[in-house]
Design a protein around this motif. Structure first.
Motif, PDB file in Angstrom:
ATOM      1  N   ILE A 297       0.834  -1.212   0.000  1.00 36.44           N
ATOM      2  CA  ILE A 297       0.000   0.000   0.000  1.00 36.44           C
ATOM      3  C   ILE A 297       0.866   1.259   0.000  1.00 36.44           C
ATOM      4  O   ILE A 297       0.566   2.245  -0.690  1.00 36.44           O
ATOM      5  N   GLU A 298       1.962   1.242   0.754  1.00 38.47           N
ATOM      6  CA  GLU A 298       2.852   2.405   0.761  1.00 38.47           C
ATOM      7  C   GLU A 298       3.503   2.608  -0.609  1.00 38.47           C
ATOM      8  O   GLU A 298       3.673   3.740  -1.074  1.00 38.47           O
ATOM      9  N   LYS A 299       3.850   1.503  -1.266  1.00 40.52           N
ATOM     10  CA  LYS A 299       4.399   1.590  -2.620  1.00 40.52           C
ATOM     11  C   LYS A 299       3.350   2.172  -3.577  1.00 40.52           C
ATOM     12  O   LYS A 299       3.652   3.048  -4.402  1.00 40.52           O
ATOM     13  N   TYR A 300       2.130   1.685  -3.429  1.00 36.19           N
ATOM     14  CA  TYR A 300       0.998   2.166  -4.224  1.00 36.19           C
ATOM     15  C   TYR A 300       0.804   3.672  -4.034  1.00 36.19           C
ATOM     16  O   TYR A 300       0.655   4.424  -5.004  1.00 36.19           O
ATOM     17  N   ASN A 302       2.999   5.878  -3.057  1.00 35.08           N
ATOM     18  CA  ASN A 302       4.132   6.621  -3.622  1.00 35.08           C
ATOM     19  C   ASN A 302       4.031   6.730  -5.140  1.00 35.08           C
ATOM     20  O   ASN A 302       4.351   7.774  -5.720  1.00 35.08           O
ATOM     21  N   TYR A 303       3.598   5.664  -5.794  1.00 35.78           N
ATOM     22  CA  TYR A 303       3.394   5.727  -7.240  1.00 35.78           C
ATOM     23  C   TYR A 303       2.299   6.743  -7.584  1.00 35.78           C
ATOM     24  O   TYR A 303       2.422   7.519  -8.539  1.00 35.78           O
ATOM     25  N   ILE A 333      -3.680   6.375   2.912  1.00 36.49           N
ATOM     26  CA  ILE A 333      -3.156   6.539   1.550  1.00 36.49           C
ATOM     27  C   ILE A 333      -3.156   8.017   1.172  1.00 36.49           C
ATOM     28  O   ILE A 333      -2.174   8.546   0.641  1.00 36.49           O
ATOM     29  N   VAL A 334      -4.247   8.693   1.475  1.00 35.65           N
ATOM     30  CA  VAL A 334      -4.351  10.124   1.182  1.00 35.65           C
ATOM     31  C   VAL A 334      -3.358  10.908   2.029  1.00 35.65           C
ATOM     32  O   VAL A 334      -2.720  11.853   1.551  1.00 35.65           O
ATOM     33  N   SER A 339       1.502  14.281   2.438  1.00 37.74           N
ATOM     34  CA  SER A 339       2.786  14.570   3.076  1.00 37.74           C
ATOM     35  C   SER A 339       3.956  14.490   2.105  1.00 37.74           C
ATOM     36  O   SER A 339       5.023  15.052   2.358  1.00 37.74           O
ATOM     37  N   THR A 340       3.764  13.803   0.975  1.00 37.79           N
ATOM     38  CA  THR A 340       4.846  13.612   0.011  1.00 37.79           C
ATOM     39  C   THR A 340       4.869  14.693  -1.060  1.00 37.79           C
ATOM     40  O   THR A 340       5.909  14.964  -1.661  1.00 37.79           O
TER      41      THR A 340
END
Length: 391
Positions: A297-300, A302-303, A333-334, A339-340
């Protein structure tokens, strides 16, 4: 005023009606001031709108300086009905509502296999069920808009990824069955229109639909941007990894091959050795801190951040809304995306999960038919829907 209930209203009439909708309630004198039309013209237009049951005289306002109490005018949303259908290849959501999106009845079906052979049977059954106990209104049903996962231009489906609706005369056949106007539009576009009309005060926004595919609906200055051939917003087919996974569109490395829910569910299914994975399964595993699922999910996220960053750079929206059952059930996820996105161009852009509690695509379908009937393109019904929910 009109030769039939579907005739386009005159420009000044639409202008006055739109001002009444925006104001909630307003007097004839105030309408004359804000519209720059003389009182006689305003009175004539109001008479027509009242005769057509689109405006009602609801209450007496406070007295003005001369001591006369004005009669306040209100939009009569209950004068007509609209049907909206979100036609997925494996699900169908549908609703019948009043002109302002106030729900009368809804239907939801999951785990279907919609295709060109059974689609008319599904639509007919849905319309019959929704209209079974419909309330009596002056105009009845004034339109139906259907959302599909595919490309649409001028009410014609040019391509779909899964259910081959471009191979049939979809709208022509439906128009031969029903007496009210029927439209078809891309589901991401309708999602954006639903957010614009019912949840947002902004004039420039992008709604990103994250499902088996990934699409972006774009609203610029209050109007849908569909692009050449209706191909605008194909976010899922922007390239994330050059020379990456092959995509049916012909490219390699498309975002859709790494970030669609279909891909995510498949990856988790293989990793956890599960036969069936959906948003509920993923959310449950994520919420208990399953390391594999949290990593995926974290990879998702970031993509997605990369895709959203690039989208903001191209369109400079005030707001980006995510429309997905997965982001709704895993709000973090949001948070990760927010934050990114830290560069100076994205920091002031609002990023959020759809504030519409149930399927914004359906509300976009309702808005699409309402715009056509009322002849108001930049239609805002945020306050009307919220008012009805609070009553």
């Amino acid at each position: 005023m009109i030769s039939s209930k579907y005739t386009i209203r005159e420009q000044n009439e639409a202008k006055i009606l739109n001002q009444i909708i925006k104001s909630g309630e307003i007097s004839r004198a105030e309408l004359s001031q804000v519209s720059s039309l003389n009182k006689a013209s305003v009175s004539s237009i109001i008479k027509k709108l009242i005769d057509d049951h689109l405006v009602i005289e609801e209450r007496i306002g406070e007295a003005n300086t001369r001591g006369r109490k004005p009669i306040l005018l209100t939009f009569n949303a209950k004068s007509a009905l609209i049907i909206g259908i979100d036609l997925g290849y494996d699900y169908i959501d549908a609703m019948i509502s009043y002109l302002d999106g106030s729900e009368i009845a809804r239907l939801q079906f999951k785990d279907l296999k919609v295709n060109s052979k059974n689609v008319f049977e599904y639509v007919e059954s849905i319309v019959t069920t929704l209209r079974k106990d419909e309330p009596s209104t002056f105009h009845g049903v004034i339109g139906m808009t259907i959302a599909i996962q595919g490309q649409v231009l001028n009410n014609t489906i040019s391509s779909t990824s899964y259910y081959h609706l471009s191979e049939i005369n979809f709208i022509e056949k439906l128009n031969a069955i029903y007496p009210f106007p029927i439209s078809v539009e891309n589901e991401a576009n309708l999602s954006a229109l639903g957010e614009y009309t019912f949840s947002s005060e902004f004039e420039n926004l992008i709604s990103i639909s994250l499902h088996s595919g990934i699409g972006a609906g774009i609203v610029k200055n209050g109007k849908l941007e569909i692009g050449n051939m209706g191909y605008a917003g194909q976010l899922g087919h922007t390239i994330l990894f050059p020379d990456g996974r092959p995509c049916p569109c012909g490219n390699s490395g498309c975002l859709e091959q790494y970030c669609s829910t279909k891909v995510i569910y498949k990856e988790i299914s293989e990793k956890k050795k599960l036969k069936k994975v959906n948003s509920d399964v993923v959310a449950a595993l994520y919420n208990v801190g399953d390391t594999d699922v949290v990593t995926i999910i974290e990879k998702y996220a970031n993509y997605l951040t990369i895709a959203i960053n690039n989208t903001i750079m191209l369109y400079a929206p005030e707001l980006v809304i995510l429309n997905s059952t997965l982001t709704k059930k895993i709000p973090n996820i949001v948070t990760i995306i927010q934050s990114t996105l830290i560069n100076r161009f994205t920091k002031k852009v609002h990023i959020l999960q759809s504030p519409i509690e149930w399927n914004p695509v359906i509300y976009g379908a309702i808005a699409h038919s309402a715009q056509a009937f009322l002849n108001i393109e930049q239609l805002k019904l945020v306050n009307h829907l919220n008012k009805n929910k609070n009553q």
